[in-house]
Write a protein that holds these residues in place. Structure first.
Motif, mmCIF file in Angstrom:
data_model
loop_
_atom_site.group_PDB
_atom_site.id
_atom_site.type_symbol
_atom_site.label_atom_id
_atom_site.label_comp_id
_atom_site.label_asym_id
_atom_site.label_seq_id
_atom_site.Cartn_x
_atom_site.Cartn_y
_atom_site.Cartn_z
ATOM 1 N N GLY A 189 0.841 -1.180 0.000
ATOM 2 C CA GLY A 189 0.000 0.000 0.000
ATOM 3 C C GLY A 189 0.884 1.240 0.000
ATOM 4 O O GLY A 189 2.118 1.148 -0.058
ATOM 5 N N THR A 190 0.268 2.400 0.090
ATOM 6 C CA THR A 190 1.038 3.636 -0.036
ATOM 7 C C THR A 190 1.857 3.967 1.209
ATOM 8 O O THR A 190 2.795 4.762 1.140
ATOM 9 N N GLU A 191 1.500 3.390 2.359
ATOM 10 C CA GLU A 191 2.208 3.690 3.595
ATOM 11 C C GLU A 191 3.520 2.905 3.702
ATOM 12 O O GLU A 191 3.538 1.684 3.558
ATOM 13 N N ASN A 192 4.627 3.624 3.971
ATOM 14 C CA ASN A 192 5.887 2.960 4.301
ATOM 15 C C ASN A 192 5.864 2.560 5.774
ATOM 16 O O ASN A 192 5.092 3.104 6.560
ATOM 17 N N HIS A 193 6.709 1.632 6.148
ATOM 18 C CA HIS A 193 6.743 1.203 7.543
ATOM 19 C C HIS A 193 8.116 0.659 7.905
ATOM 20 O O HIS A 193 8.937 0.349 7.039
ATOM 21 N N ILE A 194 8.362 0.551 9.215
ATOM 22 C CA ILE A 194 9.551 -0.108 9.754
ATOM 23 C C ILE A 194 9.063 -1.320 10.538
ATOM 24 O O ILE A 194 8.288 -1.178 11.494
ATOM 25 N N THR A 195 9.482 -2.506 10.146
ATOM 26 C CA THR A 195 9.073 -3.724 10.844
ATOM 27 C C THR A 195 9.931 -3.933 12.082
ATOM 28 O O THR A 195 11.163 -3.933 11.995
ATOM 29 N N LEU A 196 9.281 -4.101 13.232
ATOM 30 C CA LEU A 196 9.997 -4.376 14.477
ATOM 31 C C LEU A 196 10.064 -5.868 14.755
ATOM 32 O O LEU A 196 11.088 -6.386 15.198
#
Length: 284
Positions: free
Chosen positions: A160-167
Motif C-alpha cells: 500500500g502507499t504507507e511505508n513502515h519499519i518492521t519491528l
C-alpha cells in the motif's frame, strides 16, 4: 483440559490491529520536508483520505464522520483504507446522501502535548511495525541514485502507499506466541491461565509500547541484489537503513536476534530477505 490453540500466521489478529501513538520531535528541516510531503500527496484522493484517517487515529476521538457529499467511488476508497487500519466502517442514509462513519474498535494510545513534531503509529496485526508521516518522508528522501519508479510501484502493490519499519516479523511473532504456549503448558502450576492468541499478541504489543521510545534514525540508502548463474543482476532492492536502539532492546527482552531495521523503498521483482541490510549495505 483446555485444547491448545494452533498458531499460524493466518491466526494472528489482522482484522482489528492495535495502535499506539508515539510523538516524534523534528528539527526545522524535517518539519519543512513533512510539510512539502503533505502538500505533495494531497493531489490524489486516496492520499487525502489516508492522511485524514491517520490524523483521526492519532486523536482521542472514537468516530470520524465524512460529508454526505462523497461519491460512491470515494466511499469505496474510504472503506478500503479504513479496513486496512482495522477500523469499523458503515454508511447510512438515502442513496443520494449516504454518510460514511469510521469507528475505532480497539485503540491503544497515549496523549502527549508537544510542539515541533509529528505523530507516528506503532501497529500490531500480523507483525509489529511503525508507520506515519515521518516514516514516509524518510522513505522519500532525495538521493543521487535513480531508483526506477517501477521498483517503487512494486512495493506499493505489496504494502500500500504507507511505508513502515518492521519491528517483529510475522514469523517471529508466530514463534513468540508458540513459545509462550509451550512455556505455559510445561508449567506445573495448577493456577496457570490459558490465554488466547489475541491475548498473547496484546501482551507482546504492550511490552513494546511500554518500553520503546522514538530514538530511530536514518543512516542512509541501502542496496541489495541477487545474481543469476551468469553473474548478471537478477533482482535488486533499495531501502533506508534504520538504527533504533530502544527497539533492539525490546527485541532482546524476548530473546530475538538483533534486527536489521529498514524502510523498503522498492524492488525489481520481489523484496530481498536474508541479506545484509545494515550500515554495510549503504551506497549513499
Amino acid at each position: 483440559m483446555a485444547t491448545q490453540e494452533k498458531i499460524t500466521n493466518e491466526s494472528i489478529p489482522i482484522s482489528n490491529p492495535l495502535y499506539f501513538r508515539i510523538f516524534r520531535r523534528c528539527n526545522e528541516r524535517e518539519i519543512e520536508r513533512i510539510e512539502e510531503y503533505t502538500q505533495l500527496t494531497k493531489h490524489t484522493r486516496e492520499e487525502l483520505f489516508r492522511a485524514q484517517i491517520l490524523s483521526f487515529l492519532a486523536t482521542e476521538e472514537t468516530k470520524l464522520n465524512f460529508e454526505a457529499t462523497l461519491t460512491a467511488q470515494d466511499r469505496r476508497l474510504v472503506h478500503m483504507i479504513a479496513d486496512s487500519y482495522g477500523l469499523a466502517h458503515s454508511s447510512t442514509g438515502p442513496k443520494s446522501a449516504r454518510q460514511l462513519t469510521l469507528t475505532k474498535q480497539n485503540l491503544n494510545e497515549i496523549i502527549i502535548n508537544e510542539q515541533n513534531g509529528v505523530w507516528e503509529l506503532l501497529r500490531v496485526s500480523k507483525y509489529i511495525c511503525l508507520l506515519g508521516i515521518a516514516v514516509n518522508v524518510t522513505a522519500l528522501q532525495p538521493c543521487q541514485i535513480n531508483i526506477p519508479q517501477s521498483y517503487i510501484a512494486n512495493r506499493i502493490r505489496r504494502d500500500g502507499t504507507e511505508n513502515h519499519i518492521t519491528l517483529i516479523t510475522s514469523n517471529e511473532l508466530t514463534q513468540l506466541i508458540q513459545n509462550f504456549n509451550n512455556t505455559n503448558n510445561n508449567d506445573n502450576n495448577s493456577q496457570r491461565v490459558t490465554l488466547s492468541t489475541t491475548e498473547i499478541t496484546n501482551l507482546i504489543f504492550d511490552s513494546f509500547k511500554n518500553n520503546i521510545i522514538d530514538d530511530w534514525i536514518d543512516l542512509g540508502l541501502g542496496y541489495a541484489k541477487t545474481l543469476n548463474s551468469k553473474g548478471e543482476i537478477e533482482n535488486e532492492a533499495f531501502f533506508r537503513i534504520i538504527d533504533w536502539p530502544s527497539a533492539q532492546r525490546c527485541r532482546e527482552m524476548f530473546g530475538l536476534a538483533l534486527a536489521q531495521f529498514h524502510i523498503t523503498i522498492g524492488f525489481k521483482k520481489f523484496d530481498i530477505h536474508n541479506c545484509d541490510k545494515t550500515i554495510n549495505s549503504k551506497i549513499e
